[in-house]
Design an enzyme around this catalytic site. Structure first.
Site, mmCIF file in Angstrom:
data_model
loop_
_atom_site.group_PDB
_atom_site.id
_atom_site.type_symbol
_atom_site.label_atom_id
_atom_site.label_comp_id
_atom_site.label_asym_id
_atom_site.label_seq_id
_atom_site.Cartn_x
_atom_site.Cartn_y
_atom_site.Cartn_z
ATOM 1 N N MET A 30 0.834 -1.197 0.000
ATOM 2 C CA MET A 30 0.000 0.000 0.000
ATOM 3 C C MET A 30 0.873 1.253 0.000
ATOM 4 O O MET A 30 0.407 2.345 0.320
ATOM 5 C CB MET A 30 -0.946 0.000 1.202
ATOM 6 C CG MET A 30 -1.979 -1.105 1.153
ATOM 7 S SD MET A 30 -3.458 -0.768 2.140
ATOM 8 C CE MET A 30 -2.751 -0.572 3.769
ATOM 9 N N GLY A 31 2.148 1.084 -0.362
ATOM 10 C CA GLY A 31 3.035 2.239 -0.395
ATOM 11 C C GLY A 31 3.558 2.599 0.983
ATOM 12 O O GLY A 31 3.527 1.792 1.912
ATOM 13 N N HIS A 34 9.154 0.964 3.517
ATOM 14 C CA HIS A 34 10.256 0.993 4.469
ATOM 15 C C HIS A 34 11.149 -0.226 4.209
ATOM 16 O O HIS A 34 10.945 -0.958 3.230
ATOM 17 C CB HIS A 34 9.737 1.011 5.908
ATOM 18 C CG HIS A 34 8.709 -0.046 6.203
ATOM 19 N ND1 HIS A 34 8.997 -1.402 6.198
ATOM 20 C CD2 HIS A 34 7.385 0.048 6.499
ATOM 21 C CE1 HIS A 34 7.918 -2.091 6.494
ATOM 22 N NE2 HIS A 34 6.916 -1.240 6.670
ATOM 23 N N HIS A 37 9.508 -3.625 3.410
ATOM 24 C CA HIS A 37 9.042 -3.807 2.036
ATOM 25 C C HIS A 37 10.211 -4.109 1.094
ATOM 26 O O HIS A 37 10.100 -4.954 0.199
ATOM 27 C CB HIS A 37 8.331 -2.545 1.544
ATOM 28 C CG HIS A 37 7.060 -2.234 2.262
ATOM 29 N ND1 HIS A 37 6.953 -1.160 3.116
ATOM 30 C CD2 HIS A 37 5.852 -2.844 2.256
ATOM 31 C CE1 HIS A 37 5.719 -1.120 3.591
ATOM 32 N NE2 HIS A 37 5.034 -2.127 3.098
ATOM 33 N N GLY A 149 5.223 -10.653 4.060
ATOM 34 C CA GLY A 149 5.990 -10.650 5.294
ATOM 35 C C GLY A 149 5.304 -11.434 6.398
ATOM 36 O O GLY A 149 4.073 -11.484 6.476
ATOM 37 N N ASP A 152 2.695 -9.846 9.354
ATOM 38 C CA ASP A 152 1.248 -10.026 9.244
ATOM 39 C C ASP A 152 0.969 -11.526 9.122
ATOM 40 O O ASP A 152 0.553 -12.022 8.070
ATOM 41 C CB ASP A 152 0.718 -9.258 8.036
ATOM 42 C CG ASP A 152 0.956 -7.766 8.171
ATOM 43 O OD1 ASP A 152 0.413 -7.171 9.116
ATOM 44 O OD2 ASP A 152 1.693 -7.197 7.348
ATOM 45 N N ARG A 189 2.783 2.185 9.898
ATOM 46 C CA ARG A 189 2.054 2.882 10.956
ATOM 47 C C ARG A 189 2.957 3.353 12.090
ATOM 48 O O ARG A 189 2.496 4.099 12.968
ATOM 49 C CB ARG A 189 0.941 1.983 11.496
ATOM 50 C CG ARG A 189 -0.109 1.656 10.441
ATOM 51 C CD ARG A 189 -1.162 0.692 10.979
ATOM 52 N NE ARG A 189 -2.032 0.232 9.913
ATOM 53 C CZ ARG A 189 -3.105 0.864 9.478
ATOM 54 N NH1 ARG A 189 -3.432 2.031 10.032
ATOM 55 N NH2 ARG A 189 -3.850 0.372 8.513
#
Length: 286
Positions: A30-31, A34, A37, A149, A152, A189
């Site tokens: 979702m962009g 970091h 990703h 990843g 999650d 987040r």
């Protein structure tokens, strides 16, 4: 690196690669990228000849409109990161490209059971949104492999179940959670944390680690460990949603003799909702 924004454009690119017998990997995001990703991208590059990174903030997986609105959009910075990692295509579709029938008329893909517990119980409809958008992306791109990843963890199990149940010809690969030096799992987040909250945030990792180590030492009264984990978080100023020990393969409640477990937690710290997990592999229990 090309930035493609339409279904037709990305399908055309993939068709060309397939004609050359090149293997395609997808990293859905979702962009607000970091290091976590980028580690996914690195793994994808090891598994395929061409890597596509999708950037799409999916409204269906947000059960809070304000959360969706304030989710960071950092497309230019994301492009700069990805350009350095040999990504072939950034797929940045519009809402209309992904959901041409509008959100109220979307055909949903849902994995029952697994989607309703833990994170699913705290965020109603979240996983239905995740599986729907991932199914759409798989259908558009038709990658041979997709990389996710383990931070999650529940999402990973759900996507694997969806792929298996719907006979999707996609290999689902995963990488271990990427953490800062103090143990905090990297997350988009984390940017919501104040400086003071950021200093306390690794307590979540500490609570998970303590529970995991205690289990490895032979403790099997999981309800006590779960309550202890919640209290550690409350004492540190967190507002926990859950702190549970589950079977690693299906997130069912353990009976006490399992060899593979996972400790999962979610908690608010200020405005940031942090999730993390710790897998526990045990020797056979006699």
């Amino acid at each position: 690196m090309r930035v493609l924004r339409t279904v037709a454009a990305v399908r055309s690119a993939v068709e060309g690669w397939r004609a050359s017998h090149e293997r395609v990997a997808l990293v859905p995001t979702m962009g607000n990228l970091h290091r976590g990703h980028l580690a996914l991208v690195e793994r994808a590059a090891q598994l395929a000849d061409r890597v596509i990174v999708s950037i799409f903030v999916n409204p269906l997986q947000f059960n809070d409109r304000d959360d969706y609105s304030r989710y960071p959009r950092t497309f230019e910075k994301d492009q700069q990161y990805l350009d350095e990692y040999g990504v072939a295509v950034v797929f940045a579709p519009s809402l209309e490209d992904i959901y041409p029938q509008r959100l109220e008329n979307v055909t949903h893909v849902e994995v029952p059971g697994l989607s309703d517990i833990l994170e699913g119980a705290s965020r109603l409809g979240h996983f239905r949104g995740v599986t729907t958008v991932v199914a759409v992306l798989f259908n558009i791109i038709q990658p041979q492999v997709a990389v996710f990843g383990e931070k999650d963890y529940q999402q990973l199990l759900i996507i694997r179940r969806m792929v298996a149940d719907l006979l999707m010809p996609v290999e689902v690969e995963s990488i271990a959670t990427v953490r800062d030096k103090d143990g905090l799992a990297l997350s988009s987040r984390n940017s919501y944390l104040t400086k003071e909250e950021r200093a306390r945030a690794p307590i979540l990792f500490g609570a998970l680690s303590h529970a995991a180590e205690t289990i490895k030492e032979g403790w099997r009264n999981f309800s006590i460990l779960e309550e202890e984990g919640r209290q550690r978080l409350v004492t540190a100023g967190f507002c926990p949603d859950y702190f549970h020990i589950r079977r690693a393969e299906d997130l069912a409640e353990p009976g006490g003799r399992e060899n593979n477990l996972v400790v999962l937690a979610a908690a608010y710290l200020g405005k940031a909702r942090l999730i993390d997990n710790m897998q526990v592999q045990l020797k056979s229990v006699d």
